[in-house]
Write a protein that holds these residues in place. Structure first.
Motif, PDB file in Angstrom:
ATOM      1  N   MET A   1      -3.008 -48.763  -7.521  1.00 42.72           N
ATOM      2  CA  MET A   1      -3.913 -48.050  -6.667  1.00 42.72           C
ATOM      3  C   MET A   1      -4.816 -47.195  -7.557  1.00 42.72           C
ATOM      4  SD  MET A   1      -3.069 -45.348  -3.640  1.00 42.72           S
ATOM      5  CE  MET A   1      -2.416 -44.052  -4.638  1.00 42.72           C
ATOM      6  N   ALA A   2      -6.062 -47.190  -7.259  1.00 40.56           N
ATOM      7  CA  ALA A   2      -7.019 -46.389  -8.024  1.00 40.56           C
ATOM      8  C   ALA A   2      -7.547 -45.257  -7.151  1.00 40.56           C
ATOM      9  CB  ALA A   2      -8.170 -47.264  -8.500  1.00 40.56           C
ATOM     10  N   THR A   3      -7.861 -44.151  -7.777  1.00 40.28           N
ATOM     11  CA  THR A   3      -8.429 -43.009  -7.078  1.00 40.28           C
ATOM     12  C   THR A   3      -9.812 -42.763  -7.654  1.00 40.28           C
ATOM     13  OG1 THR A   3      -6.227 -42.052  -6.862  1.00 40.28           O
ATOM     14  CG2 THR A   3      -8.090 -40.595  -6.485  1.00 40.28           C
ATOM     15  N   PHE A   4     -10.805 -42.677  -6.792  1.00 40.64           N
ATOM     16  CA  PHE A   4     -12.172 -42.431  -7.221  1.00 40.64           C
ATOM     17  C   PHE A   4     -12.641 -41.103  -6.643  1.00 40.64           C
ATOM     18  CE2 PHE A   4     -11.682 -47.020  -7.234  1.00 40.64           C
ATOM     19  CZ  PHE A   4     -12.122 -47.321  -8.510  1.00 40.64           C
ATOM     20  N   LEU A   5     -13.457 -40.408  -7.403  1.00 42.14           N
ATOM     21  CA  LEU A   5     -13.966 -39.118  -6.966  1.00 42.14           C
ATOM     22  C   LEU A   5     -15.176 -39.292  -6.060  1.00 42.14           C
ATOM     23  CD1 LEU A   5     -13.866 -37.142 -10.316  1.00 42.14           C
ATOM     24  CD2 LEU A   5     -12.306 -36.934  -8.404  1.00 42.14           C
ATOM     25  N   GLN A   6     -15.278 -38.405  -5.093  1.00 41.75           N
ATOM     26  CA  GLN A   6     -16.474 -38.348  -4.278  1.00 41.75           C
ATOM     27  C   GLN A   6     -17.496 -37.494  -5.015  1.00 41.75           C
ATOM     28  OE1 GLN A   6     -15.302 -36.739  -0.519  1.00 41.75           O
ATOM     29  NE2 GLN A   6     -14.588 -38.716   0.257  1.00 41.75           N
ATOM     30  N   PRO A   7     -18.778 -37.656  -4.729  1.00 40.78           N
ATOM     31  CA  PRO A   7     -19.779 -36.818  -5.385  1.00 40.78           C
ATOM     32  C   PRO A   7     -19.498 -35.342  -5.141  1.00 40.78           C
ATOM     33  CG  PRO A   7     -20.845 -38.620  -4.209  1.00 40.78           C
ATOM     34  CD  PRO A   7     -19.388 -38.663  -3.844  1.00 40.78           C
ATOM     35  N   GLY A   8     -19.555 -34.572  -6.206  1.00 36.68           N
ATOM     36  CA  GLY A   8     -19.325 -33.134  -6.119  1.00 36.68           C
ATOM     37  C   GLY A   8     -17.867 -32.719  -6.234  1.00 36.68           C
ATOM     38  N   ALA A   9     -16.947 -33.692  -6.345  1.00 37.94           N
ATOM     39  CA  ALA A   9     -15.526 -33.348  -6.444  1.00 37.94           C
ATOM     40  C   ALA A   9     -15.197 -32.864  -7.856  1.00 37.94           C
ATOM     41  CB  ALA A   9     -14.673 -34.563  -6.099  1.00 37.94           C
ATOM     42  N   ASN A  10     -14.232 -31.974  -7.945  1.00 40.05           N
ATOM     43  CA  ASN A  10     -13.766 -31.448  -9.223  1.00 40.05           C
ATOM     44  C   ASN A  10     -12.700 -32.394  -9.760  1.00 40.05           C
ATOM     45  OD1 ASN A  10     -12.407 -30.058 -11.260  1.00 40.05           O
ATOM     46  ND2 ASN A  10     -12.786 -28.081 -10.303  1.00 40.05           N
ATOM     47  N   ALA A  11     -12.978 -33.051 -10.879  1.00 42.79           N
ATOM     48  CA  ALA A  11     -12.082 -34.071 -11.422  1.00 42.79           C
ATOM     49  C   ALA A  11     -10.712 -33.508 -11.774  1.00 42.79           C
ATOM     50  CB  ALA A  11     -12.718 -34.723 -12.654  1.00 42.79           C
ATOM     51  N   LEU A  12     -10.672 -32.326 -12.354  1.00 45.01           N
ATOM     52  CA  LEU A  12      -9.387 -31.741 -12.751  1.00 45.01           C
ATOM     53  C   LEU A  12      -8.557 -31.355 -11.528  1.00 45.01           C
ATOM     54  CD1 LEU A  12     -10.501 -29.540 -15.765  1.00 45.01           C
ATOM     55  CD2 LEU A  12      -9.533 -31.847 -15.790  1.00 45.01           C
ATOM     56  N   GLU A  13      -9.212 -30.833 -10.510  1.00 47.47           N
ATOM     57  CA  GLU A  13      -8.505 -30.455  -9.288  1.00 47.47           C
ATOM     58  C   GLU A  13      -7.957 -31.686  -8.567  1.00 47.47           C
ATOM     59  OE1 GLU A  13      -9.835 -28.553  -5.060  1.00 47.47           O
ATOM     60  OE2 GLU A  13     -10.611 -27.583  -6.860  1.00 47.47           O
ATOM     61  N   VAL A  14      -8.752 -32.735  -8.479  1.00 51.48           N
ATOM     62  CA  VAL A  14      -8.311 -33.976  -7.826  1.00 51.48           C
ATOM     63  C   VAL A  14      -7.140 -34.583  -8.586  1.00 51.48           C
ATOM     64  CG1 VAL A  14      -8.983 -36.343  -7.257  1.00 51.48           C
ATOM     65  CG2 VAL A  14     -10.520 -34.452  -6.719  1.00 51.48           C
ATOM     66  N   ALA A  15      -7.203 -34.587  -9.916  1.00 48.87           N
ATOM     67  CA  ALA A  15      -6.098 -35.137 -10.720  1.00 48.87           C
ATOM     68  C   ALA A  15      -4.810 -34.368 -10.453  1.00 48.87           C
ATOM     69  CB  ALA A  15      -6.452 -35.096 -12.203  1.00 48.87           C
ATOM     70  N   GLN A  16      -4.883 -33.055 -10.344  1.00 47.07           N
ATOM     71  CA  GLN A  16      -3.695 -32.251 -10.067  1.00 47.07           C
ATOM     72  C   GLN A  16      -3.168 -32.526  -8.663  1.00 47.07           C
ATOM     73  OE1 GLN A  16      -2.028 -30.349 -12.339  1.00 47.07           O
ATOM     74  NE2 GLN A  16      -0.489 -30.290 -10.719  1.00 47.07           N
ATOM     75  N   LEU A  17      -4.064 -32.664  -7.685  1.00 49.05           N
ATOM     76  CA  LEU A  17      -3.646 -32.986  -6.316  1.00 49.05           C
ATOM     77  C   LEU A  17      -2.965 -34.350  -6.253  1.00 49.05           C
ATOM     78  CD1 LEU A  17      -6.748 -31.680  -4.311  1.00 49.05           C
ATOM     79  CD2 LEU A  17      -4.442 -30.695  -4.339  1.00 49.05           C
ATOM     80  N   VAL A  18      -3.483 -35.327  -6.989  1.00 50.57           N
ATOM     81  CA  VAL A  18      -2.864 -36.662  -7.016  1.00 50.57           C
ATOM     82  C   VAL A  18      -1.475 -36.565  -7.637  1.00 50.57           C
ATOM     83  CG1 VAL A  18      -3.000 -38.951  -8.083  1.00 50.57           C
ATOM     84  CG2 VAL A  18      -5.009 -37.962  -6.985  1.00 50.57           C
ATOM     85  N   ARG A  19      -1.348 -35.825  -8.738  1.00 52.78           N
ATOM     86  CA  ARG A  19      -0.032 -35.659  -9.378  1.00 52.78           C
ATOM     87  C   ARG A  19       0.982 -35.030  -8.413  1.00 52.78           C
ATOM     88  NH1 ARG A  19      -2.544 -33.221 -13.447  1.00 52.78           N
ATOM     89  NH2 ARG A  19      -3.219 -34.705 -14.976  1.00 52.78           N
ATOM     90  N   ASN A  20       0.546 -33.977  -7.728  1.00 50.08           N
ATOM     91  CA  ASN A  20       1.436 -33.302  -6.772  1.00 50.08           C
ATOM     92  C   ASN A  20       1.846 -34.229  -5.635  1.00 50.08           C
ATOM     93  OD1 ASN A  20       1.113 -31.012  -8.338  1.00 50.08           O
ATOM     94  ND2 ASN A  20      -0.319 -30.017  -6.922  1.00 50.08           N
ATOM     95  N   ARG A  21       0.890 -34.952  -5.091  1.00 46.87           N
ATOM     96  CA  ARG A  21       1.185 -35.860  -3.962  1.00 46.87           C
ATOM     97  C   ARG A  21       2.098 -36.993  -4.399  1.00 46.87           C
ATOM     98  NH1 ARG A  21       2.411 -36.250   1.042  1.00 46.87           N
ATOM     99  NH2 ARG A  21       1.563 -38.056   2.074  1.00 46.87           N
ATOM    100  N   MET A  22       1.865 -37.532  -5.580  1.00 45.57           N
ATOM    101  CA  MET A  22       2.723 -38.629  -6.067  1.00 45.57           C
ATOM    102  C   MET A  22       4.151 -38.131  -6.313  1.00 45.57           C
ATOM    103  SD  MET A  22       1.033 -41.340  -5.840  1.00 45.57           S
ATOM    104  CE  MET A  22       2.181 -42.455  -6.605  1.00 45.57           C
ATOM    105  N   ALA A  23       4.295 -36.899  -6.765  1.00 43.25           N
ATOM    106  CA  ALA A  23       5.643 -36.339  -6.956  1.00 43.25           C
ATOM    107  C   ALA A  23       6.360 -36.213  -5.612  1.00 43.25           C
ATOM    108  CB  ALA A  23       5.544 -34.982  -7.649  1.00 43.25           C
TER     109      ALA A  23
END
Length: 153
Positions: A1-23
């Motif tokens: 599964m791949a995660t893509f950023l929407q325009p204006g999204a904070n890449a570091l914040e999204v990466a942390q949210l993905v890590r938390n959700r996957m955990a």
């Protein structure tokens, strides 16, 4: 599964949210099923910020050396050394007010802006120093006269 950023999204914040959700989701995985995150923007963003920091430090050293070597006055050397951080703070504030995030493009723009500010400061200083030396003008008058010539063009 791949995660893509929407325009204006904070890449570091999204990466942390993905890590938390996957955990969280991992607790519901069947035994023997796991996940990996092959790449994150963290390394790239950290490397970009590190390069900008190094560039700022290098530029300050170059300005210090070049201006002092050619103009041979500490007063003239200190002016661009103060102008660079002030312009950098102003540029970051304008980026923030305009709603931009710090990404590769804005970091590249900051590096270019630093170069332009340094170059302009050196040119203006050389001309002011020349007016002070040749016409025996005080510093403020030499700067004002220089600006009056610029406006007349």
């Amino acid at each position: 599964m791949a995660t893509f950023l929407q325009p204006g999204a904070n890449a570091l914040e999204v990466a942390q949210l993905v890590r938390n959700r996957m955990a969280e989701l991992k607790m519901a995985f069947p035994e023997g099923v796991d996940y990996t995150i092959p790449s994150t923007p963290r390394g790239f963003v950290d490397a970009s910020i590190k390069e900008v920091t190094i560039t700022i430090f290098e530029r300050r050293l170059w300005v210090l050396g070049v201006v002092f070597l050619f103009l041979q006055t500490w007063r003239a050397t200190l002016i661009p050394m103060i102008a660079v951080p002030v312009s950098l703070i102003g540029a970051l504030r304008r980026l923030w007010l305009a709603g931009f995030s710090i990404n590769t493009l804005t970091l590249f723009a900051l590096v270019l802006a630093i170069g332009i500010v340094v170059d302009d400061a050196i040119v203006v200083l050389e001309n002011v120093e020349r007016l002070m030396r040749e016409d025996n003008m005080p510093p403020f008058e030499a700067r004002s006269r220089r600006c009056a010539r610029c406006r007349a063009r």
